[in-house]
Write a protein that holds these residues in place. Structure first.
Motif, mmCIF file in Angstrom:
data_model
loop_
_atom_site.group_PDB
_atom_site.id
_atom_site.type_symbol
_atom_site.label_atom_id
_atom_site.label_comp_id
_atom_site.label_asym_id
_atom_site.label_seq_id
_atom_site.Cartn_x
_atom_site.Cartn_y
_atom_site.Cartn_z
ATOM 1 N N VAL A 197 23.168 -6.813 -2.150
ATOM 2 C CA VAL A 197 24.140 -5.847 -3.438
ATOM 3 C C VAL A 197 25.034 -5.175 -2.427
ATOM 4 O O VAL A 197 25.039 -4.929 -1.590
ATOM 5 N N LYS A 198 26.551 -4.731 -2.522
ATOM 6 C CA LYS A 198 27.027 -3.971 -2.364
ATOM 7 C C LYS A 198 27.506 -2.822 -2.522
ATOM 8 O O LYS A 198 27.802 -2.688 -3.157
ATOM 9 N N ARG A 199 26.779 -1.320 -1.544
ATOM 10 C CA ARG A 199 26.814 -0.655 -1.676
ATOM 11 C C ARG A 199 28.480 0.228 -1.303
ATOM 12 O O ARG A 199 28.803 0.976 -2.535
ATOM 13 N N LEU A 200 28.939 -0.508 -0.543
ATOM 14 C CA LEU A 200 30.539 0.141 -0.333
ATOM 15 C C LEU A 200 31.747 0.293 -1.961
ATOM 16 O O LEU A 200 31.308 -0.665 -1.822
ATOM 17 N N LYS A 201 32.091 1.207 -1.555
ATOM 18 C CA LYS A 201 33.548 0.732 -2.547
ATOM 19 C C LYS A 201 34.739 1.397 -1.740
ATOM 20 O O LYS A 201 34.290 2.221 -1.152
ATOM 21 N N ARG A 202 35.921 0.957 -2.184
ATOM 22 C CA ARG A 202 36.423 1.170 -1.709
ATOM 23 C C ARG A 202 37.215 2.839 -1.856
ATOM 24 O O ARG A 202 37.243 3.801 -1.415
ATOM 25 N N GLU A 203 37.004 3.077 -3.406
ATOM 26 C CA GLU A 203 37.410 4.230 -4.134
ATOM 27 C C GLU A 203 35.800 5.240 -3.042
ATOM 28 O O GLU A 203 36.770 6.463 -2.341
ATOM 29 N N LYS A 204 35.030 5.168 -2.834
ATOM 30 C CA LYS A 204 33.795 5.418 -1.589
ATOM 31 C C LYS A 204 34.082 5.737 -0.639
ATOM 32 O O LYS A 204 34.005 7.264 0.035
ATOM 33 N N GLY A 234 1.236 -0.756 0.133
ATOM 34 C CA GLY A 234 -0.110 0.018 0.240
ATOM 35 C C GLY A 234 1.157 0.914 0.057
ATOM 36 O O GLY A 234 1.660 1.258 -1.085
ATOM 37 N N PRO A 235 1.037 2.256 1.088
ATOM 38 C CA PRO A 235 1.625 3.659 0.851
ATOM 39 C C PRO A 235 2.071 3.379 0.984
ATOM 40 O O PRO A 235 3.182 4.391 1.121
ATOM 41 N N PHE A 236 3.533 2.232 1.490
ATOM 42 C CA PHE A 236 4.983 1.692 1.769
ATOM 43 C C PHE A 236 5.504 2.194 0.708
ATOM 44 O O PHE A 236 6.359 1.844 0.629
ATOM 45 N N LEU A 237 5.027 1.295 -0.094
ATOM 46 C CA LEU A 237 5.645 1.002 -1.917
ATOM 47 C C LEU A 237 6.230 1.836 -2.538
ATOM 48 O O LEU A 237 7.758 1.917 -2.598
ATOM 49 N N PRO A 238 5.759 3.432 -2.201
ATOM 50 C CA PRO A 238 7.052 4.185 -2.852
ATOM 51 C C PRO A 238 8.675 4.250 -2.425
ATOM 52 O O PRO A 238 9.204 4.263 -2.977
ATOM 53 N N TYR A 239 8.389 4.454 -1.201
ATOM 54 C CA TYR A 239 9.776 4.046 -0.104
ATOM 55 C C TYR A 239 10.492 2.840 -0.534
ATOM 56 O O TYR A 239 11.557 2.776 -0.142
ATOM 57 N N LEU A 240 9.575 1.634 -0.695
ATOM 58 C CA LEU A 240 10.227 0.366 -1.112
ATOM 59 C C LEU A 240 10.556 0.563 -2.665
ATOM 60 O O LEU A 240 11.487 -0.300 -2.360
ATOM 61 N N SER A 241 10.222 1.460 -3.238
ATOM 62 C CA SER A 241 10.084 1.153 -4.516
ATOM 63 C C SER A 241 11.819 1.714 -5.320
ATOM 64 O O SER A 241 12.640 2.262 -6.403
ATOM 65 N N ASP A 242 12.251 3.165 -4.007
ATOM 66 C CA ASP A 242 13.243 3.568 -3.781
ATOM 67 C C ASP A 242 14.521 3.361 -3.764
ATOM 68 O O ASP A 242 14.455 2.629 -2.536
ATOM 69 N N ASP A 243 15.660 3.062 -4.515
ATOM 70 C CA ASP A 243 16.829 2.012 -4.150
ATOM 71 C C ASP A 243 17.377 2.703 -3.026
ATOM 72 O O ASP A 243 18.988 2.403 -1.926
ATOM 73 N N LEU A 244 17.390 4.231 -2.986
ATOM 74 C CA LEU A 244 18.312 4.983 -1.996
ATOM 75 C C LEU A 244 18.283 5.088 -0.575
ATOM 76 O O LEU A 244 18.451 5.494 0.827
ATOM 77 N N ILE A 245 16.513 4.419 -0.520
ATOM 78 C CA ILE A 245 16.190 4.407 0.769
ATOM 79 C C ILE A 245 16.168 3.418 1.566
ATOM 80 O O ILE A 245 15.989 1.759 1.266
ATOM 81 N N THR A 246 16.653 2.945 2.463
ATOM 82 C CA THR A 246 17.004 1.826 3.465
ATOM 83 C C THR A 246 16.404 1.118 4.331
ATOM 84 O O THR A 246 16.352 0.031 5.010
ATOM 85 N N ASP A 247 15.099 1.662 5.172
ATOM 86 C CA ASP A 247 14.665 1.990 6.316
ATOM 87 C C ASP A 247 13.600 2.628 6.072
ATOM 88 O O ASP A 247 13.501 3.675 5.988
ATOM 89 N N ILE A 248 12.440 2.216 6.901
ATOM 90 C CA ILE A 248 10.881 2.395 6.516
ATOM 91 C C ILE A 248 10.632 2.151 7.972
ATOM 92 O O ILE A 248 10.040 0.776 8.127
ATOM 93 N N ASN A 249 9.817 3.412 8.540
ATOM 94 C CA ASN A 249 9.468 3.243 10.104
ATOM 95 C C ASN A 249 8.684 4.454 10.450
ATOM 96 O O ASN A 249 9.057 5.648 10.297
#
Length: 208
Positions: A108-115, A12-27
């Motif tokens: 997914v591994k979000r961290l890389k040495r360069e970052k 339901g209304p949580f779906l737009p936040y789940l679809s955003d790859d930059l969002i990690t947690d929804i509380n």
């Protein structure tokens, strides 16, 4: 805790936040929604609105799929999908209303040495030290507040494990996803629960 399947519409209304790859947690704390965003940090979304009827329907759907009760006598409901961890607390044990926490656990591994170096997460020297600590098989403790990035850092460090070494992960919620982010490495993922606790899992790991 068993895995379950929920289609997108169930959120339901949580779906737009789940679809955003930059969002990690929804509380949702019973009054307002708080978001953890990889670029913006943690912030409330005051535009969010949710109906009590949806809260009940969402909770009951998960309870039914998990074959669990969810009420004042069983006030904690937890579940996992392939890429989400869901925790719901019944309003009978809070003073603030029903609480829903959804954490994304993608392979997914979000961290890389360069970052890490560019964003000041760690210096090049410290990153090299940690890489060598992993290769040498030293004990490492990753500690911090919820959402600080402990799991993401563990995922990153796992890339330094020597390719011929066997890895066993022991978790109550599968978040590291080692075999998916390192598909060519030898890995056993153990999930603990009511019938298989950490003591049994660690003992089994030693024999594996």
């Amino acid at each position: 805790m068993a895995d379950l399947y929920l289609d997108d519409q169930a959120f339901g209304p949580f779906l737009p936040y789940l679809s955003d790859d930059l969002i990690t947690d929804i509380n949702y704390n019973g009054r307002s929604l708080w978001i953890d965003h990889l670029q913006k940090g943690r912030f409330p979304d005051y535009s969010f609105h949710i109906e009590s009827s949806f809260l009940n329907r969402f909770s009951m759907q998960i309870a039914n799929l998990m074959n669990r009760s969810f009420n004042q006598y069983e006030p904690l409901l937890e579940a996992e999908t392939e890429s989400l961890r869901i925790s719901i607390i019944h309003e009978s044990v809070t003073n603030t209303g029903r609480s829903i926490s959804i954490r994304k656990t993608p392979a997914v591994k979000r961290l890389k040495r360069e970052k890490i170096i560019e964003e000041g997460y760690a210096s090049g020297e410290l990153d090299l030290f940690m890489a060598n600590a992993v290769r040498a098989g030293l004990n490492i403790v990753a500690a911090g507040l919820p959402g600080a990035g402990k799991t993401e850092y563990l995922k990153y460090l796992s890339g330094y494990i020597l390719p011929w070494q066997k890895v066993i992960t022991v978790e109550d919620n599968l978040e590291i996803r080692y075999h998916q982010i390192n598909p060519d490495k030898d890995c056993l993922e153990i999930k603990v629960g009511e019938s298989f606790d950490y003591a049994k899992a660690i003992k089994a790991s030693m024999r594996q």
